[in-house]
Design a protein around this motif. Structure first.
Motif, short mmCIF file in Angstrom:
data_model
loop_
_atom_site.label_atom_id
_atom_site.label_comp_id
_atom_site.label_asym_id
_atom_site.label_seq_id
_atom_site.Cartn_x
_atom_site.Cartn_y
_atom_site.Cartn_z
N GLN A 2 0.84 -1.20 0.00
CA GLN A 2 0.00 0.00 0.00
C GLN A 2 0.88 1.25 0.00
O GLN A 2 0.59 2.22 -0.70
CB GLN A 2 -0.94 -0.01 1.21
CG GLN A 2 -2.02 -1.07 1.10
CD GLN A 2 -3.12 -0.89 2.15
OE1 GLN A 2 -3.33 -1.78 2.95
NE2 GLN A 2 -3.79 0.25 2.15
N LEU A 3 1.97 1.22 0.78
CA LEU A 3 2.85 2.38 0.82
C LEU A 3 3.53 2.59 -0.53
O LEU A 3 3.80 3.72 -0.93
CB LEU A 3 3.90 2.22 1.93
CG LEU A 3 3.32 2.25 3.35
CD1 LEU A 3 4.41 1.94 4.37
CD2 LEU A 3 2.67 3.59 3.65
N SER A 4 3.77 1.51 -1.25
CA SER A 4 4.40 1.70 -2.56
C SER A 4 3.41 2.32 -3.54
O SER A 4 3.81 2.98 -4.49
CB SER A 4 5.02 0.40 -3.08
OG SER A 4 4.02 -0.49 -3.45
N MET A 5 2.12 2.14 -3.28
CA MET A 5 1.12 2.86 -4.10
C MET A 5 1.17 4.36 -3.76
O MET A 5 1.14 5.21 -4.64
CB MET A 5 -0.30 2.32 -3.85
CG MET A 5 -0.51 0.90 -4.33
SD MET A 5 -0.21 0.67 -6.10
CE MET A 5 1.40 -0.09 -6.08
N LEU A 27 -1.11 6.05 8.60
CA LEU A 27 -1.99 7.23 8.68
C LEU A 27 -1.23 8.47 8.21
O LEU A 27 -1.79 9.32 7.52
CB LEU A 27 -2.51 7.38 10.11
CG LEU A 27 -3.39 6.21 10.58
CD1 LEU A 27 -3.70 6.31 12.08
CD2 LEU A 27 -4.70 6.17 9.77
N ASP A 28 0.06 8.54 8.57
CA ASP A 28 0.88 9.66 8.07
C ASP A 28 0.89 9.66 6.55
O ASP A 28 0.68 10.68 5.91
CB ASP A 28 2.34 9.52 8.54
CG ASP A 28 2.51 10.00 9.97
OD1 ASP A 28 1.55 10.60 10.50
OD2 ASP A 28 3.58 9.76 10.55
N ALA A 29 1.15 8.48 5.98
CA ALA A 29 1.27 8.39 4.51
C ALA A 29 -0.01 8.86 3.83
O ALA A 29 0.04 9.51 2.79
CB ALA A 29 1.60 6.96 4.09
N PHE A 30 -1.16 8.53 4.45
CA PHE A 30 -2.44 8.93 3.85
C PHE A 30 -2.63 10.45 3.85
O PHE A 30 -3.53 10.97 3.21
CB PHE A 30 -3.60 8.24 4.59
CG PHE A 30 -3.74 6.77 4.27
CD1 PHE A 30 -3.00 6.18 3.24
CD2 PHE A 30 -4.62 5.97 5.00
CE1 PHE A 30 -3.14 4.82 2.95
CE2 PHE A 30 -4.77 4.61 4.72
CZ PHE A 30 -4.02 4.05 3.69
N ARG A 31 -1.78 11.16 4.63
CA ARG A 31 -1.92 12.63 4.65
C ARG A 31 -1.25 13.29 3.46
O ARG A 31 -1.38 14.47 3.24
CB ARG A 31 -1.34 13.19 5.95
CG ARG A 31 -2.17 12.79 7.17
CD ARG A 31 -1.46 13.00 8.49
NE ARG A 31 -0.71 14.24 8.56
CZ ARG A 31 0.37 14.43 9.30
NH1 ARG A 31 0.84 13.43 10.02
NH2 ARG A 31 0.98 15.58 9.31
N ASP A 63 -9.26 9.40 7.52
CA ASP A 63 -10.40 9.44 8.44
C ASP A 63 -11.19 8.12 8.40
O ASP A 63 -11.63 7.62 9.43
CB ASP A 63 -11.31 10.65 8.14
CG ASP A 63 -11.83 10.64 6.71
OD1 ASP A 63 -11.16 10.04 5.83
OD2 ASP A 63 -12.91 11.23 6.45
N VAL A 64 -11.32 7.52 7.20
CA VAL A 64 -12.04 6.25 7.10
C VAL A 64 -11.24 5.16 7.82
O VAL A 64 -11.78 4.36 8.59
CB VAL A 64 -12.29 5.86 5.62
CG1 VAL A 64 -13.03 4.53 5.54
CG2 VAL A 64 -13.07 6.96 4.90
#
Ligand code: ASP
Length: 581
Positions: free
Chosen positions: A194-197, A512-516, A488-489
């Motif tokens: 997921q992080l590589s995405m 969560l950081d990455a999603f920011r 948030d989800v």
């Protein structure tokens, strides 16, 4: 050292001088002065006619130089591809002697599994494992090729990581440089893919080793290999297409023809019809709904939230003792009981409960199940979940064909529930897949937003996810989902799972950081290569397609792993062992 492989020689090479290297599979004396030696390498065997005085025995390693000759009339062996020829005028060089092997190497003889694993390097010489591992290599190669041609990039992810929750126990590795701290071995590369995405890699794949500390079974080892994939800006449908393409190409490379894909079943339909989320559709005996027939029945046991049945054609030949045993099994699986009915001439139902049912009820059972004389019907009445589970298991027990029959029946199960139950200890829901799975768009609203009250258990358990499984002949090959890509989800799901903010930060703060910072919508999948190869090879147990597997109890009889480590190593790692219980 050699000019040819043993198994490749044919009449086309007649007259050629060849050098071959391999193992003595068998030696037979031929008159006083000659011997036949079957020489074996990875490609097969060829017969060599050698001087009878040469002292070679089974499993000696030889280099043989000689002439490819047609076998004398009547001596051909149509059973093997090299059966028309033999090697004559042989010069034999012994490269390595062998003690008599401790296990027989013929595929025709059953050998104790522990012995096979203890001497795995000999076991690997057997035709069965040679064939299976060749198939495995082929499947890996075809899958790689298929993923690459669909634009996927091979990316390696680390083995020493923080825990990735996939619902199993972690294997942990103590850190020497940070005593008291532990790495986990990956249960899957989930978070890294997921992080590589988030890292803009767009389409990732890896033939990844995963480790899960859970009880071993025929289709489960501590470590297993999966095709792991993830893609950005795609739907779940797109991912299923990518994976379908890869598995069908793999199947075709082994069987020579491309199997048909059976399409999608929703999770609910799979449960209703087959009592399973990994339906084996190679045979019928589907679960039939009878609940409405008993809405006003006098028979208390059938006045239940759900009544379903299966029909076993020709089952009436079962003895009373067998039917009693099946009833006991059903109880062990969680049913209060199992009602059986033998179908007799004229549609008469012979059953211990017939006398409690009206004539109309009895005849509706026969017509709804399309029962024929000679069948047995099995009915379960209970909560819907219990009925499906018990009849699903009973269906398999009664009808499941052997692993190598019935062709390859690939299908997708879609719209899995988001949660599979409520944890009796915490009172919180248990994720059905992993906590990074996106809820179904129609159900996401009912889950509420960050900080809202937690919905009731009924609402939670009725929520669907965007998770899907790939199923082949009743085996779950793998799972995947559309992922949550919004912080948030993701936090709301953690909240519903009872993972507080501090724990979220500690365990998944990096995600969560990455999603920011601009996470693309993404989805992915992983399927077990061991399982796929086993089914393609017609093997019941994935151990038969793994070069060096563990026993059922997780041991390696070859290297004796797991072993104790010495005091110096323990000291270095800052570990002290408790006295053995
Ligand atoms: N990480 C999941 C698994 O190993 C697969 C996936 O969701 O892609 O089962």
């Amino acid at each position: 050292m050699r000019t040819h492989y043993c198994g490749d020689l044919r009449e086309a090479q007649l007259g050629a001088t060849v050098s071959l290297c391999g193992w003595v599979a068998r030696r037979r004396e031929h008159g006083a002065s000659l011997a036949f030696v079957d020489l074996r390498d990875r490609s097969g065997v060829v017969q060599c006619v050698v001087d009878g005085s040469v002292d070679v025995r089974n499993e000696y390693v030889l280099r043989v130089t000689g002439t490819v000759t047609r076998r004398p009339d009547g001596n051909e062996n149509p059973e093997i591809p090299t059966g028309a020829v033999e090697i004559t005028d042989c010069a034999v060089e012994i490269l390595s002697a062998s003690e008599p092997p401790p296990i027989p190497l013929s595929d025709r003889i059953d050998v104790d599994e522990n012995q096979r694993l203890r001497f795995r390097y000999l076991d690997l010489r057997r035709e069965r494992l040679q064939r299976n591992l060749r198939t495995r290599a082929k499947v890996n190669s075809v899958i790689r090729h298929s993923m690459e041609s669909q634009g996927f990039l091979e990316i390696e992810t680390p083995m020493l990581i923080a825990s990735t929750p996939e619902g199993a126990r972690d294997f942990v590795v103590p850190s020497r440089l940070k005593p008291g701290s532990f790495y986990a071995l990956p249960q899957s590369p989930q978070l890294f893919k997921q992080l590589s995405m988030v890292g803009g890699m767009d389409r990732y794949y890896q033939i990844a080793r995963c480790l899960r500390d859970e009880d071993l079974r025929a289709d489960r080892q501590f470590e297993f290999t999966q095709l792991d994939a993830e893609a950005s800006f795609v739907s779940g449908d797109d991912v299923r297409q990518f994976i379908t393409e890869a598995v069908l190409a793999a199947a075709e490379s082994v069987t020579g023809s491309r199997p048909a894909f059976l399409g999608d079943l929703t999770w609910n339909e799979a449960q209703e019809r087959f009592g399973s989320d990994k339906p084996d559709v190679r045979f019928g005996m589907e679960l039939v709904e009878l609940t409405p027939l008993f809405a006003t029945t006098e028979f208390n046991a059938f006045r239940a939230p759900c009544v379903k049945a299966i029909r076993e054609p020709g089952g009436a030949a079962r003895t009373r003792k067998q039917l009693d045993e099946l009833t006991e099994n059903a109880k062990r699986w969680g049913a209060k009981g199992l009602v059986w009915m033998r179908v007799e001439e004229g549609g008469v139902l012979n059953s211990p409960v017939s006398k409690f049912l009206s004539a109309e009820e009895l005849s509706s059972i026969v017509s709804t199940l399309e029962a024929e004389p000679g069948d047995v019907l099995y009915l379960v009445a209970d909560e819907r979940r219990v009925v499906r589970h018990v009849l699903g298991l009973l269906r398999l027990a009664l009808g499941r064909p052997p692993v190598n029959e019935g062709g390859l029946n690939f299908l997708w199960v879609v719209d899995f529930p988001l949660f599979e139950g409520i944890d009796p200890e915490t009172g919180g829901p248990i994720p059905a897949h992993h906590p990074f799975t996106m809820p179904h768009p129609e159900d996401i609203g009912s889950l509420g937003g960050l900080g809202d009250v937690v919905p009731s258990a009924d609402v939670l358990l009725a929520s669907r996810s965007q998770a899907y499984d790939l199923v082949l002949n009743g085996w779950e090959l793998g799972s995947g989902s559309v992922r949550i890509h919004r912080g948030d989800v993701q936090q709301r799901i953690f909240e519903l799972l009872g993972i507080g903010e501090a724990e979220q930060q500690r365990k998944f703060g990096f995600l969560l950081d990455a999603f920011r910072y601009g996470a693309p919508p993404h989805a992915g999948f992983a399927f077990g290569i061991d399982r796929l190869v086993a089914l393609l090879c017609g093997e019941e147990n994935i151990r038969e397609v793994i070069a060096f597997p563990k026993t059922q109890s997780g041991l390696d009889p070859l290297t004796n792993a797991p072993t104790e480590i010495d005091q110096r190593q323990l000291n270095e790692l800052g570990l002290r062992l408790l006295p053995k219980a």
